[in-house]
Design an enzyme around this catalytic site. Structure first.
Site, PDB file in Angstrom:
ATOM      1  N   GLU A  25      16.852   9.514 -52.312  1.00  0.00           N
ATOM      2  CA  GLU A  25      18.406   9.104 -52.587  1.00  0.00           C
ATOM      3  C   GLU A  25      18.643   8.961 -53.988  1.00  0.00           C
ATOM      4  O   GLU A  25      19.343   8.346 -54.645  1.00  0.00           O
ATOM      5  CB  GLU A  25      18.244   7.408 -52.046  1.00  0.00           C
ATOM      6  CG  GLU A  25      18.240   7.393 -50.514  1.00  0.00           C
ATOM      7  CD  GLU A  25      18.244   6.071 -49.978  1.00  0.00           C
ATOM      8  OE1 GLU A  25      19.415   5.538 -50.170  1.00  0.00           O
ATOM      9  OE2 GLU A  25      17.352   5.401 -49.657  1.00  0.00           O
ATOM     10  N   SER A 157      19.937   5.318 -46.628  1.00  0.00           N
ATOM     11  CA  SER A 157      21.118   6.303 -46.444  1.00  0.00           C
ATOM     12  C   SER A 157      21.326   7.385 -45.342  1.00  0.00           C
ATOM     13  O   SER A 157      21.978   8.568 -45.463  1.00  0.00           O
ATOM     14  CB  SER A 157      21.332   7.110 -47.926  1.00  0.00           C
ATOM     15  OG  SER A 157      21.538   6.310 -48.974  1.00  0.00           O
ATOM     16  N   TYR A 223      28.694   9.318 -48.011  1.00  0.00           N
ATOM     17  CA  TYR A 223      29.005   9.725 -49.501  1.00  0.00           C
ATOM     18  C   TYR A 223      29.877  10.813 -49.880  1.00  0.00           C
ATOM     19  O   TYR A 223      30.194  11.218 -51.251  1.00  0.00           O
ATOM     20  CB  TYR A 223      27.493   9.963 -50.172  1.00  0.00           C
ATOM     21  CG  TYR A 223      26.670   8.667 -50.057  1.00  0.00           C
ATOM     22  CD1 TYR A 223      26.913   7.411 -50.644  1.00  0.00           C
ATOM     23  CD2 TYR A 223      25.419   8.994 -49.232  1.00  0.00           C
ATOM     24  CE1 TYR A 223      26.040   6.486 -50.724  1.00  0.00           C
ATOM     25  CE2 TYR A 223      24.697   7.717 -49.191  1.00  0.00           C
ATOM     26  CZ  TYR A 223      24.894   6.708 -49.863  1.00  0.00           C
ATOM     27  OH  TYR A 223      24.150   5.581 -49.600  1.00  0.00           O
ATOM     28  N   ARG A 262      22.488  -6.262 -48.077  1.00  0.00           N
ATOM     29  CA  ARG A 262      23.677  -5.809 -47.100  1.00  0.00           C
ATOM     30  C   ARG A 262      22.937  -5.812 -45.697  1.00  0.00           C
ATOM     31  O   ARG A 262      21.851  -5.332 -45.744  1.00  0.00           O
ATOM     32  CB  ARG A 262      24.294  -4.779 -47.382  1.00  0.00           C
ATOM     33  CG  ARG A 262      25.873  -4.355 -46.894  1.00  0.00           C
ATOM     34  CD  ARG A 262      26.216  -2.968 -47.184  1.00  0.00           C
ATOM     35  NE  ARG A 262      25.723  -2.162 -46.434  1.00  0.00           N
ATOM     36  CZ  ARG A 262      25.004  -0.783 -46.841  1.00  0.00           C
ATOM     37  NH1 ARG A 262      25.086  -0.537 -48.021  1.00  0.00           N
ATOM     38  NH2 ARG A 262      24.481  -0.045 -45.901  1.00  0.00           N
ATOM     39  N   ASP A 264      23.546  -4.309 -41.851  1.00  0.00           N
ATOM     40  CA  ASP A 264      24.268  -3.556 -40.928  1.00  0.00           C
ATOM     41  C   ASP A 264      24.307  -3.678 -39.481  1.00  0.00           C
ATOM     42  O   ASP A 264      23.142  -4.064 -39.167  1.00  0.00           O
ATOM     43  CB  ASP A 264      24.026  -2.129 -41.396  1.00  0.00           C
ATOM     44  CG  ASP A 264      24.335  -1.654 -42.642  1.00  0.00           C
ATOM     45  OD1 ASP A 264      24.791  -2.205 -43.218  1.00  0.00           O
ATOM     46  OD2 ASP A 264      23.562  -0.459 -43.160  1.00  0.00           O
ATOM     47  N   GLU A 277      20.001  -2.770 -39.637  1.00  0.00           N
ATOM     48  CA  GLU A 277      18.952  -2.621 -40.730  1.00  0.00           C
ATOM     49  C   GLU A 277      19.395  -3.462 -41.953  1.00  0.00           C
ATOM     50  O   GLU A 277      20.503  -3.868 -42.043  1.00  0.00           O
ATOM     51  CB  GLU A 277      18.747  -1.359 -41.225  1.00  0.00           C
ATOM     52  CG  GLU A 277      19.949  -0.440 -41.737  1.00  0.00           C
ATOM     53  CD  GLU A 277      19.412   1.046 -42.291  1.00  0.00           C
ATOM     54  OE1 GLU A 277      19.455   0.958 -43.354  1.00  0.00           O
ATOM     55  OE2 GLU A 277      19.549   1.732 -41.238  1.00  0.00           O
ATOM     56  N   ASN A 279      19.325  -4.058 -46.498  1.00  0.00           N
ATOM     57  CA  ASN A 279      19.525  -3.051 -47.564  1.00  0.00           C
ATOM     58  C   ASN A 279      19.308  -4.239 -48.851  1.00  0.00           C
ATOM     59  O   ASN A 279      20.211  -5.106 -48.831  1.00  0.00           O
ATOM     60  CB  ASN A 279      20.825  -2.191 -47.859  1.00  0.00           C
ATOM     61  CG  ASN A 279      21.009  -1.398 -46.645  1.00  0.00           C
ATOM     62  OD1 ASN A 279      20.365  -0.452 -46.646  1.00  0.00           O
ATOM     63  ND2 ASN A 279      21.570  -1.832 -45.522  1.00  0.00           N
ATOM     64  N   GLY A 283      24.204   0.668 -52.166  1.00  0.00           N
ATOM     65  CA  GLY A 283      25.098   1.589 -53.000  1.00  0.00           C
ATOM     66  C   GLY A 283      26.026   0.778 -53.984  1.00  0.00           C
ATOM     67  O   GLY A 283      26.733  -0.044 -53.554  1.00  0.00           O
TER      68      GLY A 283
END
Length: 316
Positions: A25, A157, A223, A262, A264, A277, A279, A283
């Site tokens: 990443e 990602s 992205y 974060r 998800d 998951e 994070n 990002g």
């Protein structure tokens, strides 16, 4: 928490914004790190780029850095490795601790903890490279509903992820995922809408719903694609928004996450939410989700960068 109006830039000392690194990443980390660095510099904070792929970690001591804002995504920055090194050097850093970072990074460990606590997560199986039997693929498909996601356990990602719907595709996808990790998560595919909830200093920010014409919300959708749609407000009712925020906080706390992060989710067609998951270093690019949620909550990107930096004040 200090606001920009009451900010004393010198109170943070010399700040290393750590980004780049050697993970898969790296490209995204460079974008995130530069955006955060520029925001801190605009506030008069003594912030500097620090790329551990180019500089020895001990240079943090020789260059007299006071703290580190971690903007490394993926392995080496989000998995507890860097957090442990910084603790040994006695340098404060942003975000989750060693344990929280390691647990959140590992999709399998995350699901096992959530499942033990009775938090909703999709059915799954685990493939281990050293003992994987291709003959098990049919039984896995039958158990998980003939439509599954294959995920390397410790990549972010959506790197190395594949959606499959037959036994032959599953075997190929697992072998491909073994290129990234020796442990692979095979997860029941949840048909529905994808949501994310950002967490900042113990508070949940407004949820975001993502929609993509691609097979799933993959690296390109995140992205590179202009066709991905983001909805914030997400369209949930007030009651559902509260429910999702509470579930995000429970999930993050269960993994010892702290500071910012974060979570998800998928929501199936009955309205049930499922944890995907966690994070710990999300990002911070122009297409990223945390800045979008912060904006909806009335917070500018610069204010968000400052809030992330402030999570280092209790982490040494």
């Amino acid at each position: 928490m200090k606001t920009i109006d009451s900010l004393d830039p010198s109170s943070f000392g010399k700040v290393a914004v750590m980004f780049g690194g050697k993970s898969a990443e790296r490209e995204v980390s460079l974008l995130s790190g530069n955006a955060v660095l520029n925001s801190l510099l605009s506030l008069g904070i003594d912030a500097h780029r620090f790329d551990p792929a180019e500089q020895a970690i001990t240079e943090l001591l020789t260059q007299n850095f006071s703290r580190v804002l971690i903007m490394l995504h993926g392995r080496g920055g989000e998995d507890g490795t860097m957090q442990g090194a910084l603790q040994l050097l006695n340098i404060p850093y942003t975000g989750s601790s060693v344990l929280g970072s390691a647990l959140c990074m590992d999709k399998i460990k995350s699901k096992q903890i959530w499942q033990t606590l009775g938090l909703p997560t999709a059915k799954y199986e685990i493939a281990v490279k050293s003992s994987f039997d291709a003959g098990s693929c049919k039984a896995i498909m039958d158990k998980l509903g003939n439509e599954v996601m294959v995920k390397p356990a410790q990549e972010g990602s959506s790197i190395g992820m594949t959606k499959v719907n037959n036994t032959q595709q599953l075997e190929t996808a697992i072998q491909d995922a073994f290129n990234y990790d020796e442990h692979v998560l095979i997860e029941q595919f949840i048909q529905g809408s994808e949501f994310t909830v950002s967490l900042l200093n113990g508070q949940a920010l407004p949820s975001i719903r993502m929609s993509t014409p691609r097979i799933f919300y993959d690296y390109t959708a995140k992205y590179k694609s202009d066709s991905t749609q983001y909805f914030c407000p997400s369209g949930l009712s007030g009651e559902q928004e509260e429910q999702l925020a509470e579930l995000a906080q429970k999930a993050f706390n269960a993994l010892s996450g702290s500071g910012w992060g974060r979570i998800d989710f998928m929501q199936d067609k009955t309205g049930q939410f499922y944890l995907l998951e966690a994070n710990t270093v999300p990002g911070m690019t122009e297409k990223s989700l945390v800045p979008m949620a912060a904006k909806q909550a009335g917070m500018s990107f610069t204010e968000l960068a400052l809030a992330v930096l402030q999570t280092s004040m209790g982490n040494a």
